[in-house]
Design an enzyme around this catalytic site. Structure first.
Site, PDB file in Angstrom:
ATOM      1  N   GLU A  42      10.451  -3.001 -12.437  1.00 24.11           N
ATOM      2  CA  GLU A  42       9.450  -2.330 -13.255  1.00 24.11           C
ATOM      3  C   GLU A  42      10.072  -1.149 -13.991  1.00 24.11           C
ATOM      4  O   GLU A  42      11.063  -0.571 -13.533  1.00 24.11           O
ATOM      5  CB  GLU A  42       8.306  -1.808 -12.383  1.00 24.11           C
ATOM      6  CG  GLU A  42       7.476  -2.880 -11.729  1.00 24.11           C
ATOM      7  CD  GLU A  42       6.381  -2.300 -10.865  1.00 24.11           C
ATOM      8  OE1 GLU A  42       5.413  -3.028 -10.586  1.00 24.11           O
ATOM      9  OE2 GLU A  42       6.478  -1.119 -10.451  1.00 24.11           O
TER      10      GLU A  42
ATOM     11  N   ARG B 106      -3.305  -3.794   5.490  1.00 24.55           N
ATOM     12  CA  ARG B 106      -3.331  -3.262   6.849  1.00 24.55           C
ATOM     13  C   ARG B 106      -3.831  -1.832   6.796  1.00 24.55           C
ATOM     14  O   ARG B 106      -4.070  -1.277   5.726  1.00 24.55           O
ATOM     15  CB  ARG B 106      -1.926  -3.275   7.448  1.00 24.55           C
ATOM     16  CG  ARG B 106      -0.900  -2.544   6.578  1.00 24.55           C
ATOM     17  CD  ARG B 106       0.450  -2.426   7.226  1.00 24.55           C
ATOM     18  NE  ARG B 106       1.500  -1.987   6.325  1.00 24.55           N
ATOM     19  CZ  ARG B 106       1.721  -0.733   5.956  1.00 24.55           C
ATOM     20  NH1 ARG B 106       0.930   0.225   6.418  1.00 24.55           N
ATOM     21  NH2 ARG B 106       2.707  -0.414   5.138  1.00 24.55           N
TER      22      ARG B 106
END
Length: 674
Positions: free
Chosen positions: A200, A292
């Protein structure tokens, strides 16, 4: 609700889950490796089952062993914690197939978000803004290199299956790309079993803002506001806080709704975190979703008043979300830091050893409150090379950011750790730094403020040296002026420094970093004097040892009449002096040992291991000519890579270890001729 919960993790998250489960009336089962047989999380649970050797791949990453432990214990559900198998779709599916409730999202949701590349494509289709980059399946190094060149430097290489800063590198130029790519791929394969990466554009002065989301099995979703995790080093979070400074109500809603859209796109269930990178003007881009609970979840709990682990357990049991979006409110401000066993002055190298001392302020609690401690270790625990070196998370809550910040600085100052190097003093400097205090935040804050956060070694205050010296005298039984003990029945057994026809004196040499401080302590009748480099001082002291902590002494020292109060912790030849909220590490200097080491210096270059670890790459062979700064080999310790560099131009004459070898701290790795 199900009755028996197996916690498939270790450390503070296992302790945290056990505490909440116990409050809900559940029976808890711990799993442990050989290195964790006496660990805190084992003691926190009702039952414990051994699952293998100390290496994570031999224990906490072994799906079959954990499922066997669940069957043996009669568990109904499995909580994965964070790290290890918590975002492993195969583990979630294996639990489901074994008839166990997995306290987390469905396997297909983990799979959808587990690959950063696939998640980016999913978000692109959903209309969520993305940072320009390459997120495809083609992984040939030359192809990735061309993609990076096309994006434009600097670029960020990230492990596709990663998290926690593992397998991530900033690359400033085309020439550095392939070396950084190889390092990322090795680290990604070691940490996640998957060496795929994405690339990126690297945004300068970005902020890292994440949204806590929750979904239930009935299709309901909420977001529990945001956390600012911009203060980082090596892409790992150092300070986390909630809410994000400067966040407007409009942007909070926009980011929250975007996070819920991401969760809906994969039919998410349970706790999740959608992470965004934000520009200073408020524009934000999707980074990834962590499927999570996050390490920094306590700051969200403190500002909302909700126990997120309890929410996880209730949602896994099929219950609806405990609150609706309109019921959620932000109360005050919370900040979290993590005390690690590491040495900031040596590039944050992990520190291995026994926690000789670990004490928190009396007002700290292992539960929600103004000061909260989450920890998976205790005094006497061993920080091993096998796992993350976190000692504790320290979280404070205040009516506003400034109160929470000041409370956290004070709490760290009152926390005592000895036996390993820690980042505690660094955290105090960081929290007190002007940029952080003014909420001038971005992910480059630490390097940007490097000179302030890593000050050059300067003059050591005379009060610090006097505290260390008086602690050593007191440990020898020598009293301060006017405080001689009652004469013993046998005067020859007195330990007060009395001499026939002469005054008592003692010399000490103390090291602070590379600085040596020679001190002369003199006693003339009942009067003490300290002679140091800056002159002669009148000295007096009172020392009080703690019955429950024999290595610690609280001292009052009068230096030329001015009183200083502090504490000294002694661990062998190491002295940790705490004074006015700052810690100083000193060591006793042994001139004989130093002379012996000096004689060895003429035997050519010696390259030693800075910490225990494993050799994962050899970049040179014996006989190779190298330049100063060349990478000779790469070690891995606590899931991080560390390069060993050539200290000067020369020839590598011998390599003492091979790839895969475990080496202890201080082991000679290679020999060089300059």
């Amino acid at each position: 609700m199900f009755q028996t919960l197996l916690i498939a993790n270790r450390g503070e998250i296992a302790c945290r889950v056990a505490a909440t489960a116990r409050r809900l009336g559940l029976r808890t089962v711990a799993v442990y490796s050989d290195a964790d047989a006496d660990a805190q999380h084992v003691r926190a649970c009702d039952q414990a089952v051994r699952i293998g050797g100390p290496e994570p791949r031999d224990s906490y990453l072994k799906i079959d062993a954990i499922l066997a432990a669940a069957r043996a214990a009669g568990a109904h559900a499995v909580h994965p914690g964070y790290g290890f198998l918590s975002e492993n779709e195969h583990f979630a599916r294996a639990c489901e197939e074994a008839g166990l409730i997995f306290v987390g999202p469905p396997a297909q949701a983990i799979a959808a978000m587990g690959s950063k590349s696939a998640a980016k494509a999913l978000m692109e289709r959903a209309g969520v803004p993305l940072v320009p980059g390459y997120h495809g399946d083609e992984q040939a190094p030359d192809f990735l290199h061309r993609q990076a060149d096309a994006i434009g430097y600097p670029v960020l290489i990230k492990a596709s299956a990663g998290g926690g800063g593992k397998g991530m590198r900033i690359v400033e130029s085309s020439g550095a790309f392939l070396g950084a790519l190889r390092s990322c791929q090795r680290e990604a394969a070691s940490s996640f079993g998957d060496d795929r990466v994405l690339i990126e554009r690297y945004i300068t002065k970005p902020r890292h803002i994440e949204i806590q989301v929750f979904g239930d099995q009935h299709g309901q979703y909420v977001y529990l506001f945001e956390r600012d995790c911009s203060v980082q080093r090596r892409h790992q979070k150092v300070i986390e806080e909630a809410p994000a400074p400067g966040m407007t109500a409009e942007r909070r809603q926009a980011m929250g709704e975007a996070a819920i859209a991401a969760a809906r796109a994969v039919n998410y269930v349970g706790a999740g975190t959608v992470e965004f990178i934000a520009e200073q003007d408020g524009r934000f881009y999707f980074m990834e979703m962590n499927t999570r609970l996050q390490v920094e979840h306590p700051v969200t709990e403190l500002i909302t008043g909700h126990d997120l682990v309890e929410w996880q357990l209730r949602v896994a049991d099929g219950q609806p979300l405990p609150a609706r979006q309109e019921d959620l409110r932000i109360d005050g401000h919370a900040i979290e830091v993590r005390i690690y066993a590491e040495n900031p002055d040596k590039d944050f190298l992990p520190s291995i050893g026994t926690l000789r001392t670990l004490r928190y302020p009396e007002h700290a609690a292992f539960a929600p409150g103004p000061v909260r401690i989450d920890s998976g270790v205790r005094q006497g625990s061993v920080i091993s090379p096998f796992y993350d070196p976190m000692i504790a998370k320290v979280i404070t809550h205040g009516a506003d950011r400034e109160q929470a910040r000041r409370r956290l600085i004070r709490t760290l100052a009152d926390t005592q750790v000895a036996g390993v190097h820690t980042n505690k003093t660094f955290l105090q400097r960081l929290l007190g730094d002007a940029a952080f205090a003014q909420a001038d935040l971005d992910t480059g804050l630490i390097p940007r403020r490097h000179d302030a956060l890593f000050p050059q070694a300067g003059a050591v205050p005379a009060a610090v040296l006097s505290l260390a010296a008086c602690a050593l005298l007191a440990r020898q039984g020598l009293p301060g002026r006017g405080r001689s003990p009652a004469p013993p029945a046998d005067p020859w057994s007195a330990r007060d420094g009395w001499r026939v026809g002469g005054d008592y004196h003692q010399t000490l040499s103390l090291m602070v970093g590379e600085q040596r401080h020679d001190l002369r302590l003199e006693r003339q009748e009942q009067n003490w004097r300290l002679q140091a480099a800056d002159g002669v001082h009148l000295l007096d002291w009172q020392a009080a040892a703690r019955p429950d902590q024999p290595e610690a002494q609280s001292l009052r020292v009068w230096l030329d009449g001015a009183e200083h109060r502090g504490q000294v912790l002694q661990d062998g030849d190491q002295l940790q002096v705490s004074l006015d909220g700052a810690d100083w590490t000193l060591s006793l200097f042994d001139p004989l040992l130093a002379a012996g080491q000096g004689r060895d210096e003429g035997h050519g270059g010696r390259l030693t291991a800075p910490m225990p670890g494993k050799i994962i790459a050899l970049n040179v062979d014996a006989g190779a000519s190298v330049k100063r700064g060349d990478v000779l080999l790469v070690m891995e310790a606590m899931k991080m890579e560390h390069s060993i560099l050539a200290p000067a131009d020369g020839t590598v004459t011998e390599l003492f270890f091979a790839v895969g070898d475990q080496v202890p701290e201080g082991a000679e790795l290679a020999a060089m001729e300059h």
